[in-house]
Design a protein around this motif. Structure first.
Motif, mmCIF file in Angstrom:
data_model
loop_
_atom_site.group_PDB
_atom_site.id
_atom_site.type_symbol
_atom_site.label_atom_id
_atom_site.label_comp_id
_atom_site.label_asym_id
_atom_site.label_seq_id
_atom_site.Cartn_x
_atom_site.Cartn_y
_atom_site.Cartn_z
ATOM 1 N N ALA B 16 -1.682 -2.733 16.592
ATOM 2 C CA ALA B 16 -1.233 -1.980 15.424
ATOM 3 C C ALA B 16 -0.207 -0.924 15.852
ATOM 4 O O ALA B 16 -0.212 0.192 15.340
ATOM 5 C CB ALA B 16 -2.424 -1.341 14.730
ATOM 6 N N GLY B 17 0.657 -1.280 16.814
ATOM 7 C CA GLY B 17 1.699 -0.370 17.268
ATOM 8 C C GLY B 17 1.255 0.510 18.423
ATOM 9 O O GLY B 17 0.166 0.325 18.974
ATOM 10 N N TRP B 18 2.134 1.452 18.798
ATOM 11 C CA TRP B 18 1.829 2.354 19.911
ATOM 12 C C TRP B 18 0.743 3.357 19.546
ATOM 13 O O TRP B 18 -0.265 3.486 20.222
ATOM 14 C CB TRP B 18 3.089 3.114 20.360
ATOM 15 N N VAL B 48 1.885 10.221 26.319
ATOM 16 C CA VAL B 48 2.990 10.347 25.365
ATOM 17 C C VAL B 48 3.977 9.225 25.670
ATOM 18 O O VAL B 48 4.218 8.935 26.839
ATOM 19 C CB VAL B 48 3.680 11.710 25.570
ATOM 20 N N ALA B 49 4.529 8.561 24.644
ATOM 21 C CA ALA B 49 5.470 7.463 24.879
ATOM 22 C C ALA B 49 6.872 7.827 24.418
ATOM 23 O O ALA B 49 7.042 8.630 23.499
ATOM 24 C CB ALA B 49 5.019 6.211 24.146
ATOM 25 N N PHE B 66 2.182 11.765 31.385
ATOM 26 C CA PHE B 66 0.904 12.487 31.252
ATOM 27 C C PHE B 66 0.626 13.233 32.558
ATOM 28 O O PHE B 66 1.226 12.936 33.598
ATOM 29 C CB PHE B 66 -0.247 11.509 30.957
ATOM 30 N N SER B 67 -0.279 14.193 32.482
ATOM 31 C CA SER B 67 -0.706 14.925 33.676
ATOM 32 C C SER B 67 -2.082 14.430 34.092
ATOM 33 O O SER B 67 -2.881 14.011 33.249
ATOM 34 C CB SER B 67 -0.789 16.420 33.374
ATOM 35 N N HIS B 102 9.022 14.975 29.619
ATOM 36 C CA HIS B 102 8.301 14.493 28.444
ATOM 37 C C HIS B 102 8.907 13.144 28.072
ATOM 38 O O HIS B 102 10.128 13.060 27.828
ATOM 39 C CB HIS B 102 8.453 15.491 27.290
ATOM 40 N N ALA B 103 8.089 12.102 28.046
ATOM 41 C CA ALA B 103 8.610 10.741 27.861
ATOM 42 C C ALA B 103 9.519 10.652 26.643
ATOM 43 O O ALA B 103 10.543 9.968 26.670
ATOM 44 C CB ALA B 103 7.464 9.742 27.744
#
Lengths: 246, 246
Positions: B16-18, B48-49, B66-67, B102-103
């Motif tokens: 259903a998507g990211w 985060v994408a 991510f951390s 940040h992606a």
């Protein structure tokens, strides 16, 4: 009664192979195609296929034949059938053939392609259509090993044990390895195939590529006429019936 | 605490998507990746994408960040993650980045490809990764239409209605059409994308290819700043996030 030859492509991922099976094994290509033919013509048609592909095996050029009294013009058959087939099976062409034509027995040769994806990381888009081999493979050794398959041989060592066959002799017209990026293609053209033949050949070539067998072991394995001498059976999703010639 | 950047590929067909959604919509890439990160590290990580791909949309080069306080060496991350991910999601690479990375916000540009399969007969192997258009398409007209997308424009006409955005201006660095056999590829590189932007662009180009719009209508549609002026939204399975550049 007209006799028809129809070319099919299918993604075999979700099927228990070509041949109708006891229901427990899941739907088969033959069963789904027969149901579509039935809806289209109102007749009970049991189509015959050139190659009885196994569960998970694909086809880009499977050929089926059957007789029908339907009056649908032959050029309309592909679109008419496609409107009734699920999206993982497609009719690509149709022609009227003589009543003696038999998709399997009339075939002069068939071409199968086995696809290996050789990389340590998976390829999500080809995973349904290839065998991922993580270990580095020696392409030149595999190609040399493949060359021993050409010609007329007894392929008993490359036939699943317990196969109800009398004659294990087949003529391989072509057994060729090629590559494109991380993909290795093994193309085999033969006048007939034994059960699991291409998949055992592919499994054996990968053993050669990993250095666990030598290219020169292929003639020795052929001469042994024993399934145990050959490599493992490569998984089904790498195999595709590309074309049948009559 | 190390900050990681990981490149992912996925076949979006079954997701259903990211973005994590209410459970009723089915599993999401983010949810499945977060679960794998959790199992691997014992931490609750919410990645985060770069691009929040829609249901059914694919990625060959999605980037997440991510951390983590995990001490797994960075070069081990892809294989470790892949052992926990389903076969339709794969980690392709990992690197340690600065804590400010940040992606999504650090991305300079993203490249999306929309794939059209232009043939009257279905292609069973590409059906999950392309939009089949049965009508003949005028490639040259579509290519001319696509050329009008390049540059800095207000793309409100190419944004799903009701999208909660204030600034509709985006810079398209490249909007290129190419073909290979029966496939037409529409590649768009931009500094940002609005909701459904590439799919509405692709749907509009197909209208041009079918002769229902002219290439020269594209600047008129852009100027109208109205979703109704553009073509339909092309289906999700043709879209793939190819690459993100930082």
């Amino acid at each position: 009664m007209p006799h028809l030859k129809i070319t099919l492509a299918y993604d075999g991922t979700n099927y228990a192979g070509w041949q109708v099976q006891p229901a427990a094994h899941g739907p088969t290509i033959q069963g789904v195609v027969a149901a579509a033919l039935n809806r289209l013509t109102g007749e009970r048609i049991c189509p015959v296929a050139a190659g009885r592909t196994d569960a998970g095996v694909h086809a880009r050029g499977q050929v089926i034949s059957f007789s029908t009294s339907s009056r649908i013009p032959v050029d309309r058959w592909p679109l008419a059938l496609n409107s009734l087939l699920p999206e993982d099976i497609a009719a690509l062409g149709a022609e009227v053939v003589s009543p003696e034509f038999h998709a399997r027995y009339s075939a002069r040769w068939k071409w199968y392609r086995y696809t290996i994806y050789n990389h340590s990381l998976p390829d999500v888009f080809s995973r349904r259509y290839s065998w991922q081999v993580r270990h580095p493979l020696d392409f030149a050794a595999m190609a040399r090993g493949a060359s021993y398959f050409t010609g007329r041989h007894d392929f008993r060592s490359f036939c699943a044990a317990g196969s109800p066959v009398r004659n294990y002799e087949r003529e391989v017209l072509k057994a060729n390895l090629s590559r494109e990026g991380n993909f290795i293609f093994f193309d085999v053209v033969a006048n007939g195939f034994l059960y699991h033949m291409v998949r055992i050949m592919a499994g054996t070539l990968v053993e050669i590529g990993r250095g666990r067998l030598l290219p020169e072991d292929v003639p020795v394995i052929l001469a042994a006429r024993s399934r145990e001498k050959a490599g493992p059976t490569a998984p089904p999703q790498g195999l595709c019936l590309e074309r049948v010639e009559y």
